[in-house]
Design a protein around this motif. Structure first.
Motif: not given
Length: 95
Positions: A1-15
């Protein structure tokens, strides 16, 4: 399952994790996703979505799921949310 919000498209960030000695190691910043059931007024049925906590606050602020989806652009929405948006538009046009 993708770690992405279904309404805003907010996903994983890296740093980087940065230690006191300034050693840098890669890390992931995961979105705060929650499983919710939102009620659509136009469709008169519940809708299960996996959205971020920030998106849930935005949905409540805009006046519910229907108002949020009508205003949100299709590029940010998941295929499931795009289908729900299409159903809501059809229901509002018929009413």
């Amino acid at each position: 399952m993708a770690r992405r919000c279904e309404l805003t498209g907010k996903g994983v960030m890296v740093g980087n994790n940065v230690s006191h000695a300034l050693n840098r190691t890669r890390r992931r910043f995961l979105p705060n996703l929650i499983n919710v059931t939102l009620i659509s007024d136009a469709l008169n049925r519940p809708v299960k979505l996996r959205i971020s906590a920030a998106a849930l606050r935005t949905v409540e602020h805009r006046g519910g799921l229907d108002a949020f989806l009508i205003k949100q652009s299709d590029t940010d929405l998941s295929p499931l949310a795009q289908g729900i948006k299409k159903e809501i538009r059809a229901a509002l046009a018929a009413a």
